[in-house]
Enzyme design. Structure first.
Site, short mmCIF file in Angstrom:
data_model
loop_
_atom_site.label_atom_id
_atom_site.label_comp_id
_atom_site.label_asym_id
_atom_site.label_seq_id
_atom_site.Cartn_x
_atom_site.Cartn_y
_atom_site.Cartn_z
N ALA A 6 -16.48 3.08 -4.88
CA ALA A 6 -15.29 2.34 -5.33
C ALA A 6 -15.63 1.06 -6.07
CB ALA A 6 -14.40 2.04 -4.12
N ARG A 17 -14.14 -1.19 -20.51
CA ARG A 17 -12.88 -1.37 -21.24
C ARG A 17 -12.92 -2.60 -22.14
NH1 ARG A 17 -10.44 0.80 -16.23
NH2 ARG A 17 -9.31 2.69 -16.80
N SER A 36 -17.11 7.55 -6.91
CA SER A 36 -15.69 7.18 -6.78
C SER A 36 -14.91 8.16 -5.91
CB SER A 36 -15.04 7.11 -8.17
OG SER A 36 -15.54 6.02 -8.89
N CYS A 40 -12.23 7.39 3.19
CA CYS A 40 -11.12 7.35 4.16
C CYS A 40 -10.48 8.72 4.34
CB CYS A 40 -10.07 6.34 3.71
SG CYS A 40 -10.68 4.65 3.56
N ASP A 284 -17.97 -3.19 0.38
CA ASP A 284 -18.21 -3.31 1.82
C ASP A 284 -19.48 -4.08 2.18
OD1 ASP A 284 -15.93 -1.86 2.08
OD2 ASP A 284 -16.87 -0.05 2.86
N ASN A 306 -12.10 -1.71 -4.26
CA ASN A 306 -11.60 -1.44 -5.61
C ASN A 306 -11.17 -2.71 -6.32
OD1 ASN A 306 -11.26 1.59 -6.38
ND2 ASN A 306 -10.79 1.52 -4.19
N TRP A 435 19.52 -4.31 12.53
CA TRP A 435 18.51 -5.37 12.62
C TRP A 435 17.15 -4.68 12.62
CZ3 TRP A 435 19.00 -10.47 12.01
CH2 TRP A 435 20.26 -11.04 12.16
N ARG A 443 13.16 -13.19 15.09
CA ARG A 443 14.15 -13.95 15.87
C ARG A 443 13.60 -14.30 17.25
NH1 ARG A 443 19.38 -10.40 15.87
NH2 ARG A 443 20.02 -12.02 17.34
#
Length: 450
Positions: A6, A17, A36, A40, A284, A306, A435, A443
């Site tokens: 990643a 780019r 890539s 996970c 990582d 990433n 709620w 709250r």
């Protein structure tokens, strides 16, 4: 690029780019067979929810070569970095370890993390698996599909990978025991929330042994046959290690890159390695700043990798970008149980010096009268005087985990529970009570600090 997952390949694509091949040559060394990819997703591949390994690959090496003009060298492991000579030394793992030297002007260290493997798990016996790469996943699947097929699985470690792999083993039809040294599984949440996780796991048919330490393995005919713990021996045809990861920084430290208190590489906001011109690091293997505590932390997640790789690549390409830090947001699930967390746990808030209150509320994911309403527990950790949100955790069923994103946004923007209680959140009976549980928790926190 040292590492082709990643962070490394995000850096490569962003740099390309902004600078074409005539202006910037990019070489990426990757010791595995893939670039890539989603580590996970491995538990879901193992469990059969993902049919093919290619579904876990975002961009393959051919795409990087053809579309981005990146010289991707698979099965090449970088074994040395010479900062004075501006050179890396790599071994071609498919050609007898032939050494390759490559010079660089800019270096991106994106070697990721490695599984924590205790001494007792370092064995030549077959059937013991870490889960870090797609190659690891493939080896594990081959074992599950082998003859004889395993029947008893022991998963050691009750963190994200541990509980996700336990689910995969259940889906495979194995009898599963989860062993966790801490008093409760999921140590990324507070023990009272971890207890809810344990109760739910037991309800799913897992044999959860929390507060238990593994001391060794038993083998028979070169295969694992049992896991030995302080409380007895557990039969096992397959053992999956889910003990977490540590930053893969041995090579970086040997090269003289600075290592921070978290054990990961020290970088600045632009992902430049501190006091090391022309060297960048991401993913990582680096430490990040926690936006709540202000402390350096090691939080290995693909989302961060990433983003960090993208930041490094933009800067290498001549642009300007910074990485804003982390709050440790993470979610997982085991069967229909969902767990989410963000910010600081109680012990982390105390260690950072905060005075705080912690509140818990029980609610439902939908209006109580609507079909499919399920219980949900929300916990908030709040600074006592200011009312600022410091951390949050959620355990529940459908629609529980992603509610953590609302709390993560509040945390990121330093909101107080007074401000949170007035949030204009979406309401309809199929999606929330009138709620929302987040508002109910806010709250309750207001009442607690007053």
């Amino acid at each position: 690029m040292v590492g082709g997952d990643a962070a490394g390949m995000s850096a490569a694509s962003q740099a390309r780019r902004r600078r074409d091949a005539a202006d910037l040559e990019i070489v990426a060394f990757e010791r595995g067979h893939f670039t890539s990819y989603s580590a996970c997703g491995i538990p879901y591949w193992v469990g059969g929810l993902v049919d093919d390994v290619d579904q876990l690959v975002s961009r393959d090496p051919a795409t990087f070569r053809e579309k981005f003009d990146v010289d991707v060298r698979l099965r090449h492991e970088v074994v040395g970095i010479d900062l004075d000579r501006r050179e890396v030394l790599a071994r071609d793992l498919d050609n007898g370890g032939r050494e390759v030297r490559e010079s660089f002007d800019q270096l991106v260290y994106a070697a990721g993390a490695v599984p924590v493997t205790p001494e007792w798990a370092r064995t030549d016996a077959a059937g013991v698996f870490g889960v870090q790469t797609l190659d690891d996943g493939a080896a594990l699947i081959d074992w599950l599909d082998g003859d004889p097929a395993p029947r008893n699985a022991v998963v050691v470690g009750g963190g994200y990978i541990g509980v996700e792999m336990a689910e995969a083993m259940i889906q495979r039809g194995l009898s599963v025991t989860l062993v966790e040294r801490s008093p409760e599984p999921m140590s990324t949440v507070d023990p009272d929330m971890g207890a809810l996780v344990r109760e739910a796991l037991c309800g799913l048919g897992l044999d959860v042994r929390s507060g238990v330490t593994v001391t060794g393995l038993e083998t028979r005919d070169g295969r694992v046959s049992a896991v030995v713990t302080e409380d007895g021996t557990l039969p096992a045809d397959i053992v999956v290690l889910g003990l977490g990861v540590r930053p893969n920084t041995a090579l970086a430290a040997e090269a003289g890159l600075p290592i921070g208190p978290s054990g990961a590489i020290r970088v600045d906001l632009r992902m430049r390695v501190v006091d090391t011109p022309g060297v960048w690091a991401a993913g990582d293997c680096v430490e990040s700043v926690h936006r709540v505590s202000g402390q350096p932390v090691f939080v290995p997640l693909g989302t961060h990798a990433n983003k960090q790789g993208r930041v490094a690549g933009i800067n290498i390409g001549g642009g300007y970008a910074t990485f804003a830090g982390v709050v440790g947001t993470a979610v997982t699930k085991v069967c229909d149980l969902e767990v989410g967390r963000t910010g600081l746990r109680e012990d982390e808030a105390a260690a950072a010096g905060f005075e705080f209150v912690a509140v818990r509320v029980e609610s439902t994911n939908r209006a109580g009268y609507y079909p499919g309403a399920k219980p949900m527990t929300v916990k908030l950790i709040v600074e006592r005087r200011s009312g600022r949100l410091l951390g949050a955790q959620i355990v529940g069923r459908s629609e529980a985990a992603k509610r953590i994103d609302v709390l993560a946004v509040a945390l990121w923007n330093r909101m107080t529970v007074d401000e949170m209680a007035g949030l204009d959140l979406g309401y309809a009976p199929p999606y929330a009570p009138v709620w929302d549980p987040v508002l109910v928790a806010a709250r309750k926190a207001i009442d607690a600090i007053r």
